[in-house]
Design an enzyme around this catalytic site. Structure first.
Site, mmCIF file in Angstrom:
data_model
loop_
_atom_site.group_PDB
_atom_site.id
_atom_site.type_symbol
_atom_site.label_atom_id
_atom_site.label_comp_id
_atom_site.label_asym_id
_atom_site.label_seq_id
_atom_site.Cartn_x
_atom_site.Cartn_y
_atom_site.Cartn_z
ATOM 1 N N LYS A 196 0.721 -1.204 0.026
ATOM 2 C CA LYS A 196 0.189 -0.092 -0.221
ATOM 3 C C LYS A 196 0.967 1.201 0.030
ATOM 4 O O LYS A 196 0.428 2.291 -0.184
ATOM 5 C CB LYS A 196 -0.963 0.228 1.379
ATOM 6 C CG LYS A 196 -1.727 -1.093 1.391
ATOM 7 C CD LYS A 196 -3.477 -0.707 1.099
ATOM 8 C CE LYS A 196 -4.367 -1.667 1.321
ATOM 9 N NZ LYS A 196 -4.320 -2.775 0.320
ATOM 10 N N ALA A 247 8.562 -12.482 19.807
ATOM 11 C CA ALA A 247 9.659 -12.252 19.900
ATOM 12 C C ALA A 247 10.479 -12.125 18.683
ATOM 13 O O ALA A 247 11.854 -12.220 18.818
ATOM 14 C CB ALA A 247 10.361 -12.969 21.176
ATOM 15 N N GLU A 285 19.903 4.346 16.062
ATOM 16 C CA GLU A 285 19.928 3.322 17.419
ATOM 17 C C GLU A 285 18.846 2.389 17.249
ATOM 18 O O GLU A 285 18.777 1.365 17.318
ATOM 19 C CB GLU A 285 19.637 4.201 18.639
ATOM 20 C CG GLU A 285 20.865 4.804 19.107
ATOM 21 C CD GLU A 285 22.061 3.981 19.186
ATOM 22 O OE1 GLU A 285 21.820 3.021 19.913
ATOM 23 O OE2 GLU A 285 22.990 4.189 18.728
ATOM 24 N N LYS A 301 14.813 -6.971 4.826
ATOM 25 C CA LYS A 301 15.206 -5.894 6.010
ATOM 26 C C LYS A 301 16.533 -6.119 6.801
ATOM 27 O O LYS A 301 16.972 -5.235 7.086
ATOM 28 C CB LYS A 301 13.890 -6.106 7.197
ATOM 29 C CG LYS A 301 12.643 -5.576 6.823
ATOM 30 C CD LYS A 301 11.693 -5.195 7.917
ATOM 31 C CE LYS A 301 10.311 -4.699 7.425
ATOM 32 N NZ LYS A 301 9.435 -4.274 8.256
ATOM 33 N N GLY A 310 11.120 -10.035 14.606
ATOM 34 C CA GLY A 310 11.283 -8.844 14.279
ATOM 35 C C GLY A 310 10.514 -7.663 14.454
ATOM 36 O O GLY A 310 10.890 -6.570 14.929
ATOM 37 N N GLY A 342 -3.048 -3.186 12.396
ATOM 38 C CA GLY A 342 -1.803 -2.415 12.345
ATOM 39 C C GLY A 342 -1.714 -1.252 11.128
ATOM 40 O O GLY A 342 -0.703 -0.829 10.624
ATOM 41 N N ASN A 379 6.602 -15.574 24.434
ATOM 42 C CA ASN A 379 6.753 -16.280 23.082
ATOM 43 C C ASN A 379 6.622 -17.796 23.369
ATOM 44 O O ASN A 379 7.021 -18.106 24.421
ATOM 45 C CB ASN A 379 8.230 -15.677 22.602
ATOM 46 C CG ASN A 379 8.252 -16.127 21.208
ATOM 47 O OD1 ASN A 379 7.579 -15.719 20.388
ATOM 48 N ND2 ASN A 379 9.437 -16.663 20.792
ATOM 49 N N THR A 436 10.688 -3.912 2.700
ATOM 50 C CA THR A 436 9.859 -4.890 3.171
ATOM 51 C C THR A 436 10.511 -6.413 2.958
ATOM 52 O O THR A 436 11.488 -6.453 2.461
ATOM 53 C CB THR A 436 8.363 -4.803 2.845
ATOM 54 O OG1 THR A 436 7.399 -5.526 3.662
ATOM 55 C CG2 THR A 436 8.032 -4.768 1.285
HETATM 56 P P1 ATR Z 1 8.051 -10.932 12.267
HETATM 57 O O1 ATR Z 1 9.153 -10.111 11.591
HETATM 58 O O2 ATR Z 1 6.783 -10.795 11.738
HETATM 59 O O3 ATR Z 1 8.233 -10.713 13.663
HETATM 60 P P2 ATR Z 1 9.504 -13.239 12.808
HETATM 61 O O4 ATR Z 1 10.705 -12.673 13.079
HETATM 62 O O5 ATR Z 1 9.598 -14.437 11.841
HETATM 63 O O6 ATR Z 1 8.469 -12.378 12.105
HETATM 64 O O7 ATR Z 1 8.682 -13.745 13.948
HETATM 65 C C1 ATR Z 1 7.543 -14.384 14.131
HETATM 66 C C2 ATR Z 1 7.180 -14.355 15.418
HETATM 67 O O8 ATR Z 1 5.861 -14.982 15.726
HETATM 68 C C3 ATR Z 1 7.892 -15.381 16.522
HETATM 69 O O9 ATR Z 1 7.936 -14.824 17.840
HETATM 70 C C4 ATR Z 1 6.976 -16.495 16.466
HETATM 71 O O10 ATR Z 1 7.216 -17.348 17.857
HETATM 72 P P3 ATR Z 1 8.319 -18.499 17.912
HETATM 73 O O11 ATR Z 1 9.577 -17.695 18.016
HETATM 74 O O12 ATR Z 1 8.162 -19.048 19.260
HETATM 75 O O13 ATR Z 1 8.211 -19.504 16.677
HETATM 76 C C5 ATR Z 1 5.715 -16.040 16.484
HETATM 77 N N1 ATR Z 1 4.804 -17.091 15.930
HETATM 78 C C6 ATR Z 1 4.655 -17.491 14.684
HETATM 79 N N2 ATR Z 1 3.601 -18.199 14.688
HETATM 80 C C7 ATR Z 1 2.866 -18.249 15.979
HETATM 81 C C8 ATR Z 1 1.996 -19.070 16.396
HETATM 82 N N3 ATR Z 1 1.027 -19.912 15.809
HETATM 83 N N4 ATR Z 1 1.501 -18.987 17.756
HETATM 84 C C9 ATR Z 1 2.503 -18.059 18.564
HETATM 85 N N5 ATR Z 1 3.638 -17.528 18.084
HETATM 86 C C10 ATR Z 1 3.738 -17.724 16.567
#
Ligand code: ATR
Length: 275
Positions: free
Chosen positions: A16, A126, A76, A64, A128, A241, A149, A60
């Site tokens: 978008k 936890a 920072e 990143k 990105g 968001g 997490n 995106t």
């Molecule tokens: P982003 O950049 O969108 O934050 P990412 O860095 O891949 O993507 O992180 C995805 C986050 O979503 C992680 O915290 C992941 O949890 P884990 O580290 O335990 O894998 C979380 N996540 C993804 N699918 C999930 C689900 N079905 N339930 C709970 N947490 C989920």
């Protein structure tokens, strides 16, 4: 010559950002063109864009981290996030920023009128997205910030980073979802990527007992399983968001052009109703 900006990602057709920035440019009477770049080899693609006179980029998925490596200077926020969502080109200098977290906080505090100060805040995830929000959250001085997490070590790492920030007196804790049992929060953020797969993080409705706002960082997905759980638990204010997207874009526009556009018209245009 019209100044060139773009968003780079792959896939990119869904972005978008060109719509948002053309609305900002029109409202602020700025002569600029904002396009999409389907990235393949990040450094090659960005070099080519700069050679065409490109002034700045949004970055995106999945670039990143590549953008972090490409940049010569990092804010920072970008350093802490370890990821970059906007770049500015000043001759040989490539300055990297991450406006996702400030955009989120601005949406929550300003648009949704939910100050974080003194509040008990839960962030689920936890990765990105959560990492990018860390410093901006600390700056708002919540009473407590819990990062939950599935993989506890990642939440522990973020809590450790937050607790090591000089000058921050915010209490930051990590938790598994099971450990949230019996705890209630004033504001709950879903910063996991679960909603992109229509999944629900394994959180129980008890976390919403005193909750004033449930915020889904993903946007345009309507009532996600997380927002549905919050809605059923009686949370009055639900948000996705879309405001965060508009606000981070406004921050970048200001950084590039020296004027901050109003976001209300953009938010109204790109909002998908939650119910
Ligand atoms: P982003 O950049 O969108 O934050 P990412 O860095 O891949 O993507 O992180 C995805 C986050 O979503 C992680 O915290 C992941 O949890 P884990 O580290 O335990 O894998 C979380 N996540 C993804 N699918 C999930 C689900 N079905 N339930 C709970 N947490 C989920």
């Amino acid at each position: 010559m019209t100044d060139q900006y773009a968003v780079i990602g792959n896939p990119i057709t869904q972005s978008k950002s060109p719509l948002i920035h053309s609305m900002f440019a029109q409202a602020c009477r700025q002569d600029l063109e904002y396009t999409r770049i389907e990235g393949h080899d990040f450094a090659v693609d960005v070099d080519a864009f700069r050679a065409r006179g490109g002034r700045g980029l949004h970055i995106t998925a999945p670039f990143k981290l590549a953008a972090f490596a490409y940049a010569t200077e990092h804010s920072e926020r970008a350093k802490l996030a370890g990821a970059v969502n906007a770049m500015r080109f000043d001759g040989e200098h490539v300055v990297a920023e991450n406006f996702d977290g400030v955009g989120l906080v601005r949406d929550v505090v300003h648009n949704l009128s939910c100050p974080l100060k003194g509040k008990r805040v839960l962030v689920m995830g936890a990765g990105g997205a959560a990492r990018g929000a860390l410093l901006p959250f600390l700056a708002e001085s919540p009473a407590l910030l819990v990062i939950a997490n599935r993989h506890l070590d990642k939440a522990q790492e973020l809590a450790h980073i937050a607790n090591s920030q000089p000058g921050s007196s915010v209490l930051v804790k990590s938790a598994t979802y099971a450990e949230l049992e019996g705890q209630a929060f004033d504001i709950v953020f879903n910063a996991t990527s679960a909603s992109l797969k229509a999944e629900l993080p394994p959180v129980s409705a008890g976390v919403f007992a005193h909750c004033a706002l449930a915020y889904e960082l993903a946007y345009g997905k309507g009532l996600t399983p997380f927002l549905r759980l919050a809605n059923n638990a009686g949370v009055k204010k639900l948000a996705d968001g879309v405001g965060m997207l508009a606000e981070q874009a406004a921050e970048a526009f200001d950084w590039w052009r020296g004027m901050r556009p109003d976001t209300a018209a953009v938010i109204a245009k790109i909002t998908v109703p939650l119910v």
